[in-house]
Design a protein around this motif. Structure first.
Motif, PDB file in Angstrom:
ATOM      1  N   GLU A   4       0.901  -1.140   0.006  1.00 45.13           N
ATOM      2  CA  GLU A   4       0.054   0.046  -0.045  1.00 45.13           C
ATOM      3  C   GLU A   4       0.970   1.134  -0.104  1.00 45.13           C
ATOM      4  OE1 GLU A   4      -4.049   1.573   1.917  1.00 45.13           O
ATOM      5  OE2 GLU A   4      -2.792   0.684   3.145  1.00 45.13           O
ATOM      6  N   TRP A   5       0.570   2.085  -0.876  1.00 41.86           N
ATOM      7  CA  TRP A   5       1.404   3.334  -0.821  1.00 41.86           C
ATOM      8  C   TRP A   5       0.966   4.120   0.211  1.00 41.86           C
ATOM      9  CZ3 TRP A   5       0.554   7.526  -5.323  1.00 41.86           C
ATOM     10  CH2 TRP A   5       1.514   8.467  -5.246  1.00 41.86           C
ATOM     11  N   GLU A   6       1.893   4.525   1.172  1.00 42.29           N
ATOM     12  CA  GLU A   6       1.821   4.749   2.748  1.00 42.29           C
ATOM     13  C   GLU A   6       1.892   6.468   2.333  1.00 42.29           C
ATOM     14  OE1 GLU A   6       1.493   2.811   5.639  1.00 42.29           O
ATOM     15  OE2 GLU A   6       2.001   4.359   7.202  1.00 42.29           O
ATOM     16  N   GLN A   7       3.080   6.878   1.683  1.00 39.08           N
ATOM     17  CA  GLN A   7       3.169   8.386   1.627  1.00 39.08           C
ATOM     18  C   GLN A   7       4.270   8.702   0.595  1.00 39.08           C
ATOM     19  OE1 GLN A   7       3.938   8.037   5.669  1.00 39.08           O
ATOM     20  NE2 GLN A   7       5.799   7.036   5.569  1.00 39.08           N
ATOM     21  N   THR A   8       4.232   9.795   0.038  1.00 40.57           N
ATOM     22  CA  THR A   8       5.342  10.420  -0.690  1.00 40.57           C
ATOM     23  C   THR A   8       6.238  11.092   0.334  1.00 40.57           C
ATOM     24  OG1 THR A   8       4.551  10.672  -2.763  1.00 40.57           O
ATOM     25  CG2 THR A   8       6.196  11.978  -2.319  1.00 40.57           C
ATOM     26  N   VAL A   9       7.799  10.839   0.633  1.00 37.54           N
ATOM     27  CA  VAL A   9       8.605  11.425   1.564  1.00 37.54           C
ATOM     28  C   VAL A   9       9.322  12.438   0.982  1.00 37.54           C
ATOM     29  CG1 VAL A   9      10.385  10.956   3.156  1.00 37.54           C
ATOM     30  CG2 VAL A   9       8.728   9.183   2.521  1.00 37.54           C
ATOM     31  N   VAL A  10       9.292  13.705   1.596  1.00 34.03           N
ATOM     32  CA  VAL A  10       9.970  14.848   0.947  1.00 34.03           C
ATOM     33  C   VAL A  10      11.010  15.010   1.927  1.00 34.03           C
ATOM     34  CG1 VAL A  10       9.720  17.205   0.308  1.00 34.03           C
ATOM     35  CG2 VAL A  10       7.966  15.701   0.182  1.00 34.03           C
ATOM     36  N   ASP A  11      12.419  15.174   1.333  1.00 30.86           N
ATOM     37  CA  ASP A  11      13.545  15.593   2.095  1.00 30.86           C
ATOM     38  C   ASP A  11      13.364  16.988   2.391  1.00 30.86           C
ATOM     39  OD1 ASP A  11      14.342  12.962   2.022  1.00 30.86           O
ATOM     40  OD2 ASP A  11      16.136  13.510   0.969  1.00 30.86           O
ATOM     41  N   ALA A  12      13.697  17.564   3.661  1.00 34.05           N
ATOM     42  CA  ALA A  12      13.644  18.889   3.870  1.00 34.05           C
ATOM     43  C   ALA A  12      14.696  19.435   4.774  1.00 34.05           C
ATOM     44  CB  ALA A  12      12.085  19.183   4.593  1.00 34.05           C
ATOM     45  N   GLY A  53      -0.127   9.867   2.228  1.00 34.33           N
ATOM     46  CA  GLY A  53       0.182  11.194   2.874  1.00 34.33           C
ATOM     47  C   GLY A  53       1.331  11.904   2.606  1.00 34.33           C
ATOM     48  N   LEU A  54       1.708  12.856   2.821  1.00 31.74           N
ATOM     49  CA  LEU A  54       3.127  13.404   2.714  1.00 31.74           C
ATOM     50  C   LEU A  54       3.956  13.398   4.059  1.00 31.74           C
ATOM     51  CD1 LEU A  54       1.997  16.447   0.427  1.00 31.74           C
ATOM     52  CD2 LEU A  54       3.372  14.416  -0.255  1.00 31.74           C
ATOM     53  N   LEU A  55       5.047  13.121   4.011  1.00 31.32           N
ATOM     54  CA  LEU A  55       5.924  13.002   5.054  1.00 31.32           C
ATOM     55  C   LEU A  55       7.144  13.712   4.772  1.00 31.32           C
ATOM     56  CD1 LEU A  55       6.419  11.426   7.872  1.00 31.32           C
ATOM     57  CD2 LEU A  55       7.746   9.773   6.603  1.00 31.32           C
ATOM     58  N   ARG A  68      13.726  14.975  -9.131  1.00 31.13           N
ATOM     59  CA  ARG A  68      13.339  13.927  -9.996  1.00 31.13           C
ATOM     60  C   ARG A  68      11.840  13.612  -9.850  1.00 31.13           C
ATOM     61  NH1 ARG A  68      16.327  12.121 -14.555  1.00 31.13           N
ATOM     62  NH2 ARG A  68      15.979   9.925 -14.995  1.00 31.13           N
ATOM     63  N   LEU A  69      11.355  13.443  -8.763  1.00 28.53           N
ATOM     64  CA  LEU A  69       9.924  13.370  -8.450  1.00 28.53           C
ATOM     65  C   LEU A  69       9.205  14.806  -7.971  1.00 28.53           C
ATOM     66  CD1 LEU A  69      11.130  10.442  -7.894  1.00 28.53           C
ATOM     67  CD2 LEU A  69       9.441  10.125  -6.649  1.00 28.53           C
ATOM     68  N   HIS A  70       8.019  14.775  -8.629  1.00 32.96           N
ATOM     69  CA  HIS A  70       7.280  16.159  -8.017  1.00 32.96           C
ATOM     70  C   HIS A  70       5.824  15.729  -8.063  1.00 32.96           C
ATOM     71  CE1 HIS A  70       6.679  16.998 -12.431  1.00 32.96           C
ATOM     72  NE2 HIS A  70       5.848  17.205 -12.131  1.00 32.96           N
ATOM     73  N   LEU A  71       4.903  16.574  -7.412  1.00 32.45           N
ATOM     74  CA  LEU A  71       3.852  16.490  -7.205  1.00 32.45           C
ATOM     75  C   LEU A  71       2.656  17.299  -8.169  1.00 32.45           C
ATOM     76  CD1 LEU A  71       3.882  16.727  -3.175  1.00 32.45           C
ATOM     77  CD2 LEU A  71       4.064  14.754  -4.613  1.00 32.45           C
TER      78      LEU A  71
ATOM     79  N   LEU B  69      12.617  13.510  -3.428  1.00 30.44           N
ATOM     80  CA  LEU B  69      11.280  12.851  -3.072  1.00 30.44           C
ATOM     81  C   LEU B  69      11.219  11.714  -3.074  1.00 30.44           C
ATOM     82  CD1 LEU B  69      10.480  16.069  -3.375  1.00 30.44           C
ATOM     83  CD2 LEU B  69       8.358  15.177  -3.944  1.00 30.44           C
ATOM     84  N   HIS B  70      10.772  10.623  -2.275  1.00 34.72           N
ATOM     85  CA  HIS B  70      10.691   9.123  -2.554  1.00 34.72           C
ATOM     86  C   HIS B  70       9.379   8.570  -2.195  1.00 34.72           C
ATOM     87  CE1 HIS B  70      12.441   8.600   1.505  1.00 34.72           C
ATOM     88  NE2 HIS B  70      11.513   7.813   1.617  1.00 34.72           N
TER      89      HIS B  70
END
Lengths: 124, 124
Positions: A4-12, A53-55, A68-71, B69-70
């Motif tokens: 299950e796709w739990e989240q897209t993780v964003v380094d910040a 969600g977004l983490l 390389r990935l975006h929303l 992002l991942h």
């Protein structure tokens, strides 16, 4: 087979600030937040039980060029949402999209995202 | 205020191959595919009408280090899913995660993603 796709993780650089910015931008809720000197994490979701969600997590790395990935987000009214996001502190960016139907923007840490054409319109 | 999260977009060298790989990895369906000499796009979703999806688009750019992002996925059984993904052509990667509860992997184009702890376990 179940993933299950739990989240897209964003380094910040500042996950707390960036996560709250996105919660406000999307009208989402903060479902988890742990801020320590060592590592900070904040998770937002559309509703508490709705995935993905977004983490946002703290990393020491700098961004290296375009992500390389975006929303992508679909607005009811593109012009209204772009104006609202600009007022919140997003900015328009040019990544060579030319005369596209979508508007390319960047969040306060420079992460690119797109506001697609309005829902009523034909395409993306 | 309405912004619906339509998709996470993944820049790819070969979007058709990468999108089909992810469709197989997740058990998702291809909802759109346009392959031309100029630009290729493939979109996959869990079910045809379920958002957000994953959209793979062709870009000329190389990846520059770890993605900012991942994607994180929650398995029913972490060991089973990791073995299945390895058999599909994913690989384990070390991004300094140490002794974490999640397994860090990379897809055929090197994009990092995580297989979280099994659903039955306590944490992420």
């Amino acid at each position: 087979m179940t993933l299950e796709w739990e989240q897209t993780v964003v380094d910040a650089g500042d996950p707390g600030a960036l996560g709250r910015w996105w919660a406000q931008a999307l009208g989402w809720v903060v479902v988890d937040e742990e801020i320590t000197a060592e590592e900070s994490v904040i998770e937002i979701r559309r509703e508490p039980d709705v995935l993905p969600g977004l983490l946002f997590v703290s990393v020491p790395d700098e961004r290296l060029g375009k992500n390389r990935l975006h929303l992508d987000f679909r607005p009811d009214d593109q012009q209204v949402e772009v104006a609202r996001l600009l007022a919140l502190g997003a900015r328009r960016v040019d990544i060579g999209q030319g005369d596209a139907t979508w508007v390319v923007m960047a969040d306060p840490e420079g992460n690119e995202f797109c506001v697609l054409s309005s829902r009523a319109s034909a395409d993306g």
